[in-house]
Design an enzyme around this catalytic site. Structure first.
Site, short mmCIF file in Angstrom:
data_model
loop_
_atom_site.label_atom_id
_atom_site.label_comp_id
_atom_site.label_asym_id
_atom_site.label_seq_id
_atom_site.Cartn_x
_atom_site.Cartn_y
_atom_site.Cartn_z
N ARG B 301 0.83 -1.21 0.00
CA ARG B 301 0.00 0.00 0.00
C ARG B 301 0.86 1.26 0.00
O ARG B 301 0.57 2.23 -0.70
CB ARG B 301 -0.95 -0.03 1.21
CG ARG B 301 -2.03 -1.06 1.00
CD ARG B 301 -2.97 -1.24 2.17
NE ARG B 301 -4.08 -2.09 1.71
CZ ARG B 301 -5.16 -2.40 2.42
NH1 ARG B 301 -5.30 -1.94 3.66
NH2 ARG B 301 -6.11 -3.16 1.91
N TYR B 441 -6.43 0.26 -6.99
CA TYR B 441 -5.86 -1.05 -6.63
C TYR B 441 -5.15 -1.05 -5.28
O TYR B 441 -5.00 -0.02 -4.66
CB TYR B 441 -5.02 -1.65 -7.75
CG TYR B 441 -3.82 -0.92 -8.31
CD1 TYR B 441 -3.15 0.09 -7.65
CD2 TYR B 441 -3.34 -1.32 -9.56
CE1 TYR B 441 -2.04 0.69 -8.20
CE2 TYR B 441 -2.22 -0.72 -10.13
CZ TYR B 441 -1.58 0.28 -9.44
OH TYR B 441 -0.49 0.87 -9.98
N GLU B 442 -4.85 -2.24 -4.83
CA GLU B 442 -4.23 -2.46 -3.50
C GLU B 442 -5.14 -1.94 -2.40
O GLU B 442 -4.67 -1.40 -1.39
CB GLU B 442 -2.86 -1.77 -3.48
CG GLU B 442 -1.83 -2.43 -2.58
CD GLU B 442 -1.63 -3.91 -2.87
OE1 GLU B 442 -1.42 -4.27 -4.04
OE2 GLU B 442 -1.71 -4.72 -1.93
N GLY B 443 -6.46 -2.14 -2.56
CA GLY B 443 -7.45 -1.64 -1.62
C GLY B 443 -7.91 -0.26 -2.04
O GLY B 443 -7.12 0.69 -1.96
N GLN B 448 -9.36 2.04 2.26
CA GLN B 448 -8.30 2.61 3.10
C GLN B 448 -8.90 3.45 4.22
O GLN B 448 -8.43 3.42 5.37
CB GLN B 448 -7.34 3.48 2.28
CG GLN B 448 -6.69 2.79 1.10
CD GLN B 448 -5.80 1.63 1.50
OE1 GLN B 448 -5.20 1.66 2.58
NE2 GLN B 448 -5.73 0.62 0.66
#
Lengths: 589, 589
Positions: B301, B441-443, B448
């Site tokens: 992240r 992406y990546e959450g 978040q």
């Protein structure tokens, strides 16, 4: 796929932008609600069923240049023909030349639909309408006779040729030359860039309106003349004659609106072995070309504002549909089986409501601007002046705020789609690409803000703007104690007070000729103004049709989004000094 | 063209993110300032001279799939080789396997440079680093022996296979199957989508880390296991053996980062006539795969956050250069000949300063997050826990705020370029396209924000966050009366008070299990937190090196941008009810 929101558009026209009152008062002649509804319904059908399905061909294939000829995307030429046959090109055109003479309010409403379905398609005819307006107001009867009917019907299209490499926002730097030929015509020499639909295969002839400079013209913007330069000369009987010395030398490779050919146009280079010099005819007077252009600038700016509204609407529809279909995770409000449709997640709702509120605000401001244009046309004396001022005041808001909204809403639309939003197939990304030009062309949004502060705040000796704010204030105070609006009334009143304070501050700075302070606050002021007016319009809509949904949206906006107003006011009032100090460090040139 | 801002990066690391103190205290072993400077200088050279010139090939040609093989853009394979030879892949890798074991602070600094020069290139090795981390922490010694050295050197690359069509943000819905083969290995069957660098020609082998479900696994996220699935099996002597049953069936056609192949990967479909079933090895324990993934999630992240910083930096540089070169119009501060460079226009300065401040804030937050990761690694006991909490707290800010900044700054960058911004040739539009994936992406950034509120605010029994805010507060109060900061101190103190109030409100809602209220405020809270922390970091930078430029920027931010904080606080505290009411109308599913 986009579906034209005909009911919402009709509602906003009638109940938020004053169409109902205008119809009832007879101000718009014998135009009735039935005709309005019929026009909107048929435009909605055409946009939804005929334009929208050809969006992808426009985006993927784009316009293609070969041997100075531009081929539009597959299906588009026929689409344009059908669109003209439907009478859409002639909607607002003068009746004397075959137009339907319908009001601007209808024009912006259907323009929104074309642009939602395909901004790259919708933009072409907008330029023709601008050419019609310029010719109608400023051309000789001879030129009107030759060109207007065909431009109104759409048999020929028009273009606007302003920009040159060194002359974008600043037309004073314009270099294209015009020489008197001695027979009343002119010869044009030079290069124009970013010419939308400068060359294409929609029509047999293309009518270019070109800004150029006569040899003995004064320097700067007072030495610019406007010329009509047809692609093909026109014989006395209306048939096409010789090819004129103008051609397209290149197409831009753009981020978006790929279907719209953005051309570099070369005038007077001896195209096809011709004697160099594109043959042109003067529009209006020599050296008064910029005034002719400004005639239609307001309407063109409003038309670009509609592109912002249109993209936002299309992006919202797409995101809303996806959020109701896509399932991921659990949500507090979801009690069904399996994963929740993501529309149940509060954060997704926040994104969607932000999109929805911004779209409706931009639409409301823009339609109100169109209403003012219509009222100015049908009013007399002080009334006409009042509505002209109103239209002038609202134009920069309609252009800049709506196009910023287009970008922001399209970006949120990508976000709601998650990973799929980044995949071109989904279509959300294409709207994000298309949207990005609208804050730039037809006067950048920074220039709109400067226009608002320096030219529009002084209208009516500085009183017009306060009259408008007071009108909104009277409506807003009516919300006090009305069920469902929560804290809306108080928040709107506070925001209106902030707007008034910021307005007076800028008016004082202008009066004191503190241009740096006035210009520094322009962009936050334009946004402040738009948010406050928009909040009032959302409330107006909720009062006109007090459904739970409209009231909740107005309240969401007031309680979740209007808070920005106070920050914007502070920026206007207290930001100039630090902007100037920090800004100095940016300058290396 | 991008030039790595080596001095600014070094300054931010040392004076804003605590590197200088960490070096002085010996916490980072024998790492010295000289080595730091040398690494940054050489990375800056490589990014500027070798990576950036290949950006356009990546964007224009993209990655191409043919017969299950992916060809990367012209020049990229060789670039990757040279990049590995430069030691950049092994920078933070474990020394036991040939890595240089350098701290995360250096890693994020150089990662910023690769991503500014080409995000599509920079993202590939980031995934290898994640794979190294997962294997180092969770794999058997045998697997480490076979794979780690080659992954650390970059001879092979790694991938992360999480997403499936029905399982994006919600991995509980994952369906890929793993079956025990009886010999300690597993057979993997299923389809994965959005796999970055899932197939390519950079390396001879590709090491896929794949989430899958065993037949007897519990439902949901507690039934997911992690497997290593190499493209080619590896013989005992380290040479490549048989081709494994995994292949790339398609590449996504994306909005941006075209050079990065985004693959659909098919496992166990009998590729090339093989016995169906991709051969895999378990990483960690059965059904504990998600925990292994989470090990590296924080760092991943932060790495995505660096993409946001990187795009913002590249966009700012490009816009600043253009604004100093392009001339249009007159400006109050310009007294030279002819048209003013547009950097003199206050509105252009506002755009550029907004870009600059946001970029520096995102960088400061992200580097501070890296600092906390490093300190956690070298600290013991309560100190380690403190720094782990700090890293956990800052990770969602670094990821979400920085990537939102990437999009916003890239969009402003297009705007500063005017019409040229919309032309792909200029390069501003490409950054606007690339930037858009990072908030997803990546959450997603919404996730978040939920992570920040629901998992990070409770850290240290709810006290860690307040300790952090108090640290910032102590610094800020030191600004009172310092020359040049204008009203900064008071504005920052007020914003910190708003942050504290919003934090306590959300903590109470969490304690009372009012999840709807807590989740509704998450996104505005994350932005509020980031702006306030960022304002304090800008002030810290200005105090550390009190140049007129840094002080003016900190003041510009406080007086022009921090006003948003109060609005965000109101949104957190008072927005949930109207969000819920209006949100209900969006639900049709």
């Amino acid at each position: 796929m986009y579906r034209a929101p005909v009911d919402e558009i009709a509602f906003t026209l009638k109940h938020v932008a004053g169409l109902e009152e205008a119809l009832a008062s007879g101000a718009l002649g014998d135009l009735g609600s039935d005709l309005v509804d019929a026009v909107l319904a048929e435009a909605g059908r055409f946009a939804t069923e005929e334009v929208a399905p050809l969006y992808k061909a426009g985006d993927e294939t784009g316009a293609v240049l070969k041997d100075a000829a531009v081929t539009t995307p597959p299906g588009w030429k026929d689409l344009y023909r059908r669109w003209c046959e439907g009478g859409w090109n002639s909607l607002t055109g003068p009746e004397e030349y075959g137009g339907q003479g319908l009001p601007m309010m209808l024009s912006v409403a259907v323009l929104e639909m074309w642009n939602s379905a395909s901004m790259a398609f919708g933009i072409g005819p907008t330029l023709t309408m601008g050419a019609v307006e310029a010719l109608e107001k400023h051309a000789t009867d001879d030129l009107k006779r030759i060109y207007l009917e065909k431009l109104v019907s759409g048999e020929w299209m028009g273009t606007m040729n302003l920009t040159e490499p060194q002359a974008g926002s600043d037309l004073a730097a314009l270099r294209t030359r015009a020489e008197r030929a001695g027979d009343g015509t002119y010869r044009i020499f030079g290069q124009k860039i970013f010419i939308t639909y400068g060359e294409h295969d929609f029509t047999d002839n293309i009518v270019h309106l070109v800004l150029a400079r006569l040899p003995d013209a004064p320097a700067g913007t007072r030495g610019i003349s406007l010329f009509l330069v047809p692609k093909f000369l026109v014989n006395e009987d209306g048939s096409l004659g010789a090819r004129n010395d103008v051609f397209c030398s290149g197409l831009e490779h753009k981020l978006g609106i790929h279907g719209s050919p953005t051309c570099t146009m070369i005038y007077g280079d001896g195209f096809g072995g011709a004697e160099p010099g594109a043959i042109g005819w003067l529009i209006g007077e020599e050296n008064k070309g910029l005034a002719c252009m400004f005639t239609m600038m307001n309407n063109a700016r409003l038309a670009v504002g509609m592109q912002g509204v249109a993209i936002a609407e299309a992006a919202f529809q797409k995101a809303l549909a996806y959020a109701n279909e896509r399932r991921q995770g659990k949500a507090p409000s979801y009690t069904g089986e399996g994963m929740a449709p993501i529309v149940h997640h509060p954060d997704v709702q926040r994104n969607l409501l932000t999109m929805k509120a911004l779209t409706q605000i931009a639409r409301s401001i823009s339609y109100n601007c169109a209403h003012a244009i219509d009222m100015a046309r049908v009013s007399k004396g002080a009334g006409a002046q009042h509505w002209r001022d109103r239209a002038n005041l609202l134009t920069p808001l309609a252009k800049a705020f709506s196009t910023d909204v287009g970008v922001d809403v399209a970006s949120l639309g990508v976000q709601v789609h998650g990973g799929m939003g980044f995949i071109e197939e989904t279509g959300a990304a294409a709207l994000y690409r298309d949207a990005r030009i609208a804050p730039i062309y037809e006067g950048t949004n920074g220039i709109q803000a400067i226009d608002l502060v320096t030219r529009k705040l002084p209208l009516g000796e500085g009183q017009h703007v306060h009259g408008y704010i007071e009108e909104l204030g009277a409506e807003v105070s009516g919300l006090n104690g009305v069920d469902g609006f929560g804290r809306s009334a108080g928040l709107l009143e506070a925001a209106l007070a902030d707007l008034t304070e910021a307005t007076r501050y800028l008016q004082e700075k202008l009066a004191g000729n503190s241009m740096q302070d006035a210009l520094s606050g322009a962009t936050p002021y334009l946004r402040l103004f738009s948010l406050v007016a928009g909040g009032a319009y959302l409330a107006r809509a909720a009062v006109a049709a007090p459904s739970g949904e409209r009231i909740a949206l107005a309240r969401f906006f007031a309680e979740n989004m209007l808070g920005e107003a106070a920050a914007l006011k502070e920026r206007v009032l207290g930001g100039a000094e630090s902007l100037g100090l920090a800004g100095a460090s940016l300058i290396t040139a």
